[in-house]
Design a protein around this motif. Structure first.
Motif, PDB file in Angstrom:
ATOM      1  N   UNK A   1      67.065  66.854   2.832  1.00  0.00           N
ATOM      2  CA  UNK A   1      67.335  67.590   3.971  1.00  0.00           C
ATOM      3  C   UNK A   1      67.449  67.024   5.274  1.00  0.00           C
ATOM      4  N   UNK A   2      68.022  67.738   6.091  1.00  0.00           N
ATOM      5  CA  UNK A   2      68.355  67.191   7.484  1.00  0.00           C
ATOM      6  C   UNK A   2      68.016  68.178   8.808  1.00  0.00           C
ATOM      7  N   UNK A   3      67.139  67.773   9.479  1.00  0.00           N
ATOM      8  CA  UNK A   3      67.134  68.719  10.784  1.00  0.00           C
ATOM      9  C   UNK A   3      67.434  68.094  12.177  1.00  0.00           C
ATOM     10  N   UNK A   4      67.938  68.676  13.160  1.00  0.00           N
ATOM     11  CA  UNK A   4      68.163  68.093  14.389  1.00  0.00           C
ATOM     12  C   UNK A   4      66.993  68.533  15.282  1.00  0.00           C
ATOM     13  N   UNK A   5      66.356  67.833  16.148  1.00  0.00           N
ATOM     14  CA  UNK A   5      65.387  67.937  16.969  1.00  0.00           C
ATOM     15  C   UNK A   5      65.501  67.514  18.337  1.00  0.00           C
ATOM     16  N   UNK A   6      65.477  68.483  19.273  1.00  0.00           N
ATOM     17  CA  UNK A   6      66.153  68.315  20.614  1.00  0.00           C
ATOM     18  C   UNK A   6      64.911  68.378  21.637  1.00  0.00           C
ATOM     19  N   UNK A   7      64.780  67.730  22.448  1.00  0.00           N
ATOM     20  CA  UNK A   7      63.729  67.919  23.515  1.00  0.00           C
ATOM     21  C   UNK A   7      63.645  66.662  24.438  1.00  0.00           C
ATOM     22  N   UNK A   8      62.697  66.722  25.232  1.00  0.00           N
ATOM     23  CA  UNK A   8      62.413  65.399  26.273  1.00  0.00           C
ATOM     24  C   UNK A   8      62.026  64.155  25.384  1.00  0.00           C
ATOM     25  N   UNK A   9      62.816  62.972  25.254  1.00  0.00           N
ATOM     26  CA  UNK A   9      62.575  61.946  24.728  1.00  0.00           C
ATOM     27  C   UNK A   9      62.146  62.025  23.200  1.00  0.00           C
ATOM     28  N   UNK A  10      63.146  62.748  22.806  1.00  0.00           N
ATOM     29  CA  UNK A  10      63.163  63.198  21.400  1.00  0.00           C
ATOM     30  C   UNK A  10      63.074  62.150  20.179  1.00  0.00           C
ATOM     31  N   UNK A  11      63.880  61.093  20.335  1.00  0.00           N
ATOM     32  CA  UNK A  11      63.914  60.014  19.290  1.00  0.00           C
ATOM     33  C   UNK A  11      62.458  59.253  19.504  1.00  0.00           C
ATOM     34  N   UNK A  12      61.865  58.886  20.508  1.00  0.00           N
ATOM     35  CA  UNK A  12      60.673  58.362  20.413  1.00  0.00           C
ATOM     36  C   UNK A  12      59.592  59.335  20.031  1.00  0.00           C
ATOM     37  N   UNK A  13      59.501  60.631  20.465  1.00  0.00           N
ATOM     38  CA  UNK A  13      58.402  61.374  20.066  1.00  0.00           C
ATOM     39  C   UNK A  13      58.464  61.791  18.528  1.00  0.00           C
ATOM     40  N   UNK A  14      59.719  61.837  18.027  1.00  0.00           N
ATOM     41  CA  UNK A  14      59.722  61.942  16.517  1.00  0.00           C
ATOM     42  C   UNK A  14      59.355  60.949  15.541  1.00  0.00           C
ATOM     43  N   UNK A  15      59.449  59.677  16.009  1.00  0.00           N
ATOM     44  CA  UNK A  15      59.063  58.501  15.346  1.00  0.00           C
ATOM     45  C   UNK A  15      57.516  58.228  15.564  1.00  0.00           C
ATOM     46  N   UNK A  16      57.109  58.701  16.700  1.00  0.00           N
ATOM     47  CA  UNK A  16      55.444  58.966  16.616  1.00  0.00           C
ATOM     48  C   UNK A  16      54.932  59.934  15.613  1.00  0.00           C
ATOM     49  N   UNK A  17      55.763  61.213  15.449  1.00  0.00           N
ATOM     50  CA  UNK A  17      55.185  62.187  14.928  1.00  0.00           C
ATOM     51  C   UNK A  17      55.417  61.664  13.405  1.00  0.00           C
ATOM     52  N   UNK A  18      56.445  61.067  12.870  1.00  0.00           N
ATOM     53  CA  UNK A  18      56.153  60.400  11.725  1.00  0.00           C
ATOM     54  C   UNK A  18      55.411  59.538  11.138  1.00  0.00           C
ATOM     55  N   UNK A  19      55.195  58.691  12.423  1.00  0.00           N
ATOM     56  CA  UNK A  19      53.924  57.541  12.220  1.00  0.00           C
ATOM     57  C   UNK A  19      52.748  58.115  11.815  1.00  0.00           C
TER      58      UNK A  19
ATOM     59  N   UNK B   1      61.190  58.966   2.288  1.00  0.00           N
ATOM     60  CA  UNK B   1      61.901  58.391   3.295  1.00  0.00           C
ATOM     61  C   UNK B   1      62.634  58.981   4.044  1.00  0.00           C
ATOM     62  N   UNK B   2      62.276  58.949   5.380  1.00  0.00           N
ATOM     63  CA  UNK B   2      62.978  59.531   6.523  1.00  0.00           C
ATOM     64  C   UNK B   2      63.944  58.657   7.132  1.00  0.00           C
ATOM     65  N   UNK B   3      64.989  59.103   7.618  1.00  0.00           N
ATOM     66  CA  UNK B   3      65.904  58.410   8.666  1.00  0.00           C
ATOM     67  C   UNK B   3      66.313  58.936   9.736  1.00  0.00           C
ATOM     68  N   UNK B   4      65.398  58.696  10.825  1.00  0.00           N
ATOM     69  CA  UNK B   4      65.585  59.338  12.269  1.00  0.00           C
ATOM     70  C   UNK B   4      67.024  58.552  12.788  1.00  0.00           C
ATOM     71  N   UNK B   5      67.956  59.258  13.159  1.00  0.00           N
ATOM     72  CA  UNK B   5      69.141  58.653  13.835  1.00  0.00           C
ATOM     73  C   UNK B   5      69.361  59.370  15.262  1.00  0.00           C
ATOM     74  N   UNK B   6      69.335  58.424  16.102  1.00  0.00           N
ATOM     75  CA  UNK B   6      69.382  58.839  17.397  1.00  0.00           C
ATOM     76  C   UNK B   6      70.803  59.318  18.036  1.00  0.00           C
ATOM     77  N   UNK B   7      70.905  60.555  18.429  1.00  0.00           N
ATOM     78  CA  UNK B   7      72.124  61.151  18.993  1.00  0.00           C
ATOM     79  C   UNK B   7      72.348  61.023  20.198  1.00  0.00           C
ATOM     80  N   UNK B   8      71.426  61.341  21.131  1.00  0.00           N
ATOM     81  CA  UNK B   8      71.292  61.128  22.573  1.00  0.00           C
ATOM     82  C   UNK B   8      69.916  60.710  22.865  1.00  0.00           C
TER      83      UNK B   8
END
Length: 211
Positions: free
Chosen positions: A150-168, A193-200
């Motif tokens: 499955x895949x989701x796109x998450x958008x928001x302030x500092x999304x890549x950093x926030x998502x990694x913290x969420x997964x941890x 396993x989850x693979x977070x890929x930074x888009x922006x």
């Protein structure tokens, strides 16, 4: 038994919430003394909480039952607890048939769930619901070679950093710079396993799958 067959169908339609009540209701029918009834009943209620709540909260670890363990393992453990209570009451033979039926129902439901998941996409597995403050849009996912993602796109302030913290916070640890994994299950563990890929700077795409 027609009752057991009908209950199995109802459980398949309603999920663990209904099956979790089966041992408790069964014990209410089998208990004969208030002391044993209360002790076993409280134990069954505690087991129900243990098998349901941690996973609902997105926790992980070797003490968190997997989804299918909430059927077959839950049935085995609660049947043992009920058997001890019946032995104390000297009524083990009177309730043995019902306990075997409950265990059989647990394994039957497990088989149906496993068959249904052969080509099914993974569950939320702690990835969803996403962290507060981020917009989440789920994509089509992918199935192939006997596995699905499955895949989701998450958008928001500092999304890549926030998502990694969420997964941890959901028990995922970094295996590689691109992949984070966690294990769930008491007897038979499975790895997600989850693979977070930074888009922006404010957008991240997360793909997850069961290994």
């Amino acid at each position: 038994m027609p009752f057991v067959a009908g209950l199995s169908v109802s459980v398949l339609a309603s999920g663990i919430s209904l099956f979790g009540m089966v041992p408790i209701v069964l014990w209410c029918l089998l208990a004969r003394t208030w002391r044993t009834g209360l002790a076993v009943g409280m134990t069954l209620a505690a087991l129900h909480v243990w098998f349901v709540v941690p996973r609902q909260l997105g926790w992980s670890g070797p003490w968190v039952p997997s989804y299918v363990e909430r059927f077959w393992l839950y049935a085995l453990v609660t049947a043992f607890v009920c058997a001890v209570g019946l032995a104390v009451q000297r009524r083990l033979l009177a309730g043995a048939g019902w306990l075997f039926a409950m265990v059989g129902m647990g394994f039957f439901i497990t088989g149906v769930v496993l068959f249904d998941e052969l080509e099914a996409k993974p569950r939320d597995e702690g990835v969803l619901p996403g962290p507060p403050g981020l917009q989440v849009v789920e994509g089509p996912g992918y199935c192939g070679s006997g596995n699905c993602s499955r895949e989701v796109t998450m958008t928001g302030d500092r999304a890549p950093e926030v998502v990694r913290g969420h997964l941890e916070s959901r028990g995922y640890t970094a295996r590689t710079p691109e992949r984070m994994c966690r294990e769930v299950g008491v007897v038979f563990t499975h790895e997600v396993c989850a693979e977070p890929k930074t888009i922006s700077a404010d957008t991240v795409e997360v793909t997850w799958y069961v290994n």
